[in-house]
Design a protein around this motif. Structure first.
Motif, PDB file in Angstrom:
ATOM      1  N   GLU A   1       0.775  -1.285   0.049  1.00 60.24           N
ATOM      2  CA  GLU A   1       0.146  -0.226  -0.060  1.00 60.24           C
ATOM      3  C   GLU A   1       0.770   1.292   0.027  1.00 60.24           C
ATOM      4  O   GLU A   1       0.697   2.291  -0.736  1.00 60.24           O
ATOM      5  CB  GLU A   1      -0.934  -0.070   1.329  1.00 60.24           C
TER       6      GLU A   1
ATOM      7  N   GLU B   1      -7.655  -5.968  -4.416  1.00 55.78           N
ATOM      8  CA  GLU B   1      -8.052  -4.934  -3.678  1.00 55.78           C
ATOM      9  C   GLU B   1      -7.555  -3.561  -3.915  1.00 55.78           C
ATOM     10  O   GLU B   1      -8.537  -2.650  -3.964  1.00 55.78           O
ATOM     11  CB  GLU B   1      -7.867  -5.316  -2.053  1.00 55.78           C
ATOM     12  N   LEU B   2      -6.371  -3.273  -4.026  1.00 57.46           N
ATOM     13  CA  LEU B   2      -5.784  -2.107  -4.272  1.00 57.46           C
ATOM     14  C   LEU B   2      -6.216  -1.299  -5.591  1.00 57.46           C
ATOM     15  O   LEU B   2      -6.528  -0.192  -5.918  1.00 57.46           O
ATOM     16  CB  LEU B   2      -4.334  -1.959  -4.275  1.00 57.46           C
TER      17      LEU B   2
ATOM     18  N   ARG C   1      -9.282  -2.198  -6.921  1.00 52.90           N
ATOM     19  CA  ARG C   1     -10.585  -1.668  -6.791  1.00 52.90           C
ATOM     20  C   ARG C   1     -10.650  -0.144  -6.113  1.00 52.90           C
ATOM     21  O   ARG C   1     -11.368   0.539  -6.831  1.00 52.90           O
ATOM     22  CB  ARG C   1     -11.363  -2.942  -5.890  1.00 52.90           C
ATOM     23  N   GLU C   2      -9.679  -0.056  -5.112  1.00 52.92           N
ATOM     24  CA  GLU C   2      -9.527   1.224  -4.650  1.00 52.92           C
ATOM     25  C   GLU C   2      -9.242   2.254  -5.460  1.00 52.92           C
ATOM     26  O   GLU C   2      -9.408   3.486  -5.171  1.00 52.92           O
ATOM     27  CB  GLU C   2      -9.028   1.203  -3.294  1.00 52.92           C
ATOM     28  N   ASN C   3      -8.287   2.044  -6.676  1.00 56.36           N
ATOM     29  CA  ASN C   3      -7.748   2.811  -7.454  1.00 56.36           C
ATOM     30  C   ASN C   3      -7.914   2.382  -8.808  1.00 56.36           C
ATOM     31  O   ASN C   3      -6.799   1.994  -9.330  1.00 56.36           O
ATOM     32  CB  ASN C   3      -6.070   3.001  -7.260  1.00 56.36           C
TER      33      ASN C   3
END
Ligand code: PEP
Ligand code: MN
Length: 360
Positions: A24, A66-67, A69-71
């Motif tokens: 992250e 996941e990252l 999806r967030e970005n």
């Protein structure tokens, strides 16, 4: 490559994904660098010796997705070495994959991987094999193209050769230059991290790659390089990458602006090259005459004292002319090997395929 390549196309990220926090932190910093097109993540690590950290596998893919999806604007890639890796990369929505040096060296594996990729549109970046054999590199690219993939690029990560001269993997720029000549449509990135094996030469190597018309870079970046579980010596912080990229001078690949001046100078280069070739031919002719004299006296073809004296003298001339001694030594070593080969051919025409004359 079907995908958009805007020079310099930069792939950056950790050698290995080590923890959610590490990934992250890397991603948060890398997304502020406009030149970074894709985040690299080592998920399965090919370790030369067993027992080291060999990657987190599916867990890392989970964090990457996941990252992502967030970005949603970010792109991620990972190394694949095995058909199962391809299946997992696809299942987690990874945007591109790269094939590591030790995989490219094995055509069986490359074929298996290309079969696993058949029917997908996944971009594939192919690193060169550790040995400086451009045909292995070309062959791997051909195998991926052969299953219908259109987005296939190359990554130059240096070569494991006898004289690495301060690099982890010798750059041997002539090999990617030959790849470009053979496959001009294939984009080539330079991976200065695995060439250098340490941080200091990264800027210089990256600049050389740009000057040679490479399309971009793959750089290992870690939020805290000293603590990295793999390749700690060569990883840099995102901030150092920012400075590296801001410091790059991007040359034009189109020469049109200076064509007239270039033409005149290139004509002179052509003339000098023609003269050099005529001189090489004249020199080899003298070698053939020497072979006859040696034959009459039953003298050995290789005369170490003469070779030593000749080389010393040429290096002294090189020094006086301001030429690099390494360069001149390499040229004369090649000239000498060719002279020995030609003399052998003259003396033993039936044995011209002897291992000595074939391989040196
Ligand atoms: C890597 O990029 O992490 C890697 C293992 O590199 P290479 O295949 O070039 O050794
Ligand atoms: Mn690495």
């Amino acid at each position: 490559m079907g995908m958009e390549i805007k020079r310099p196309y930069v792939i950056a990220g950790p050698c290995s994904v080590e923890s959610r926090r590490q990934l992250e932190a890397a991603v948060e910093a890398l997304k502020t660098l406009p030149q970074v097109a894709m985040v690299r993540c080592g998920v399965w690590k090919p370790r030369t010796r067993p027992g080291g950290f060999d990657g987190l596998g599916e867990t890392a893919l989970q964090w990457m997705s996941e990252l992502k999806r967030e970005n949603p604007e970010l792109r991620f890639c990972c190394e694949v070495a095995w058909p199962e890796h391809v299946e997992l990369a696809l299942a987690y929505g990874i945007d591109a994959v790269w094939v590591g040096a030790r995989t490219t060296a094995n055509p069986f594996m490359v074929q298996e991987l290309s079969e696993a990729l058949r029917g997908t549109a996944l971009p594939v970046w192919v690193k060169n094999a550790p040995s400086p054999d451009v045909r292995l590199w070309i062959g791997a690219i051909e195998r991926f193209k052969g299953v219908g993939l259109t987005d296939v690029g190359a990554i130059h990560r240096g070569f494991d050769v006898f004289k690495n001269e301060g690099f982890r993997n010798a750059p041997l720029w002539e090999v990617p230059i030959e790849l470009r000549r053979a496959m001009p449509e294939v984009p080539i990135l330079c991976d200065p991290s695995h060439i250098a094996g340490r941080r200091e030469p990264l800027q210089m190597l990256s600049q050389t790659a740009m000057d040679l018309g490479f399309d971009g870079l793959m750089v290992e970046v870690h939020p805290c390089p000293q603590e990295a579980l793999t390749d700690a010596q060569q990883q840099i912080t995102p901030e150092t990458l920012r400075q590296l990229l801001d410091g790059l001078v991007m040359p034009h690949t189109d020469t049109a602006v200076a064509d007239d001046q270039l033409r005149l100078l290139r004509e002179q280069i052509d003339t000098v090259d023609r003269q050099m070739l005529q001189l090489y031919a004249a020199r080899l002719d003298l070698s053939r005459q020497i072979a006859q004299v040696k034959a009459q006296g039953n003298l050995a073809v290789f005369q170490p004292k003469r070779w030593d004296a000749l080389l010393r003298q040429r290096l002294e001339s090189a020094r006086q002319l301001g030429l690099s001694p390494d360069f001149v030594k390499e040229i004369f070593e090649k000239i000498h090997v060719e002279s020995v080969r030609v003399q052998e051919q003259e003396l033993h025409p039936a044995k011209t395929n002897s291992p000595l004359t074939e391989n040196i």
